[in-house]
Design an enzyme around this catalytic site. Structure first.
Site, PDB file in Angstrom:
ATOM      1  N   ASP A 132       0.843  -1.219   0.033  1.00 34.52           N
ATOM      2  CA  ASP A 132       0.047  -0.107   0.020  1.00 34.52           C
ATOM      3  C   ASP A 132       0.933   1.270   0.073  1.00 34.52           C
ATOM      4  O   ASP A 132       1.641   1.358  -0.963  1.00 34.52           O
ATOM      5  CB  ASP A 132      -0.972  -0.130   1.327  1.00 34.52           C
ATOM      6  CG  ASP A 132      -1.871  -1.361   1.135  1.00 34.52           C
ATOM      7  OD1 ASP A 132      -2.568  -1.558   0.303  1.00 34.52           O
ATOM      8  OD2 ASP A 132      -1.810  -2.143   2.324  1.00 34.52           O
ATOM      9  N   CYS A 164       3.928  -8.585  -0.651  1.00 36.18           N
ATOM     10  CA  CYS A 164       3.902  -7.254  -0.008  1.00 36.18           C
ATOM     11  C   CYS A 164       5.345  -6.855   0.410  1.00 36.18           C
ATOM     12  O   CYS A 164       6.061  -7.642   0.052  1.00 36.18           O
ATOM     13  CB  CYS A 164       2.712  -7.289   1.347  1.00 36.18           C
ATOM     14  SG  CYS A 164       3.022  -8.535   2.518  1.00 36.18           S
ATOM     15  N   GLN A 220       4.011 -11.290   5.136  1.00 37.48           N
ATOM     16  CA  GLN A 220       3.414 -11.780   6.366  1.00 37.48           C
ATOM     17  C   GLN A 220       1.712 -12.021   6.528  1.00 37.48           C
ATOM     18  O   GLN A 220       1.112 -12.673   6.781  1.00 37.48           O
ATOM     19  CB  GLN A 220       3.982 -11.259   7.486  1.00 37.48           C
ATOM     20  CG  GLN A 220       5.372 -11.499   7.657  1.00 37.48           C
ATOM     21  CD  GLN A 220       6.326 -10.850   8.837  1.00 37.48           C
ATOM     22  OE1 GLN A 220       5.420 -10.091   9.666  1.00 37.48           O
ATOM     23  NE2 GLN A 220       7.459 -10.985   9.086  1.00 37.48           N
ATOM     24  N   VAL A 221       1.320 -10.724   6.022  1.00 35.96           N
ATOM     25  CA  VAL A 221      -0.085 -10.690   6.129  1.00 35.96           C
ATOM     26  C   VAL A 221      -0.769 -10.446   4.527  1.00 35.96           C
ATOM     27  O   VAL A 221      -1.498 -11.292   4.053  1.00 35.96           O
ATOM     28  CB  VAL A 221      -0.527  -9.674   7.125  1.00 35.96           C
ATOM     29  CG1 VAL A 221      -2.158  -9.270   6.994  1.00 35.96           C
ATOM     30  CG2 VAL A 221      -0.096  -9.616   8.331  1.00 35.96           C
ATOM     31  N   ARG A 222      -0.384  -9.153   4.045  1.00 33.58           N
ATOM     32  CA  ARG A 222      -1.086  -8.748   2.830  1.00 33.58           C
ATOM     33  C   ARG A 222      -0.864  -9.636   1.596  1.00 33.58           C
ATOM     34  O   ARG A 222      -1.840  -9.931   0.919  1.00 33.58           O
ATOM     35  CB  ARG A 222      -0.788  -7.467   2.456  1.00 33.58           C
ATOM     36  CG  ARG A 222      -1.139  -6.203   3.448  1.00 33.58           C
ATOM     37  CD  ARG A 222      -0.581  -4.863   3.343  1.00 33.58           C
ATOM     38  NE  ARG A 222       0.698  -5.117   3.394  1.00 33.58           N
ATOM     39  CZ  ARG A 222       1.616  -3.890   3.243  1.00 33.58           C
ATOM     40  NH1 ARG A 222       1.133  -2.903   2.970  1.00 33.58           N
ATOM     41  NH2 ARG A 222       2.993  -3.953   3.354  1.00 33.58           N
TER      42      ARG A 222
END
Length: 139
Positions: free
Chosen positions: A36, A76, A80-82
């Site tokens: 982002d 990302c 780890q997340v996105r």
């Protein structure tokens, strides 16, 4: 390391930077960068940049755009997340849309951060790389 998917359909493999490089150079992979506001400072050459929330709310569009690709790799900043979230979402939507054959879906292990730290000296792998932002000696 694998990310389990609902209904035990399959797991999404993590791909190391070393495994990604020959695929990039052979142009046999599509990279989707879901960073982002942390997108600045460069990106993997040829990567499709789609911020996570845009990807989430338009996933059907990207399934249609990428369904015929052989291999799609998500990342990302640290994967780890996105990146894993979008990879799982993409795979689930491919299955729901009855796409055959399914493209291989992977996650770049360590994300862009590890990739740039380990491979910043290989200029052909990047676009708009700001070495100063990453703290590399530019002399």
């Amino acid at each position: 390391m694998v990310v389990p998917l609902a209904r035990g359909v399959m797991s999404i493999a993590r791909l190391s930077g070393e495994e990604l490089i020959p695929l990039l150079r052979a142009k046999s992979v599509t990279v989707v960068d879901v960073r982002d506001s942390d997108f600045s400072g460069g990106n993997i050459a040829g990567a499709l940049h789609v911020p996570k929330d845009e990807f989430k709310f338009s996933v059907e569009k990207y399934v249609d755009q990428l369904k015929n690709k052989e291999h799609v790799v998500f990342h990302c900043m640290m994967s780890q997340v996105r990146g894993p979230y979008c990879a799982k979402l993409f795979h689930r939507e491919l299955v729901k849309a009855n796409v055959e054959p399914l493209p291989k879906v992977s996650i770049l292990d360590g994300g862009f951060e590890d990739f740039v730290v380990q491979h910043h000296h290989e200029k052909d792998l990047f676009e708009d790389l700001n070495e100063r932002k990453w703290g590399f000696n530019t002399n």
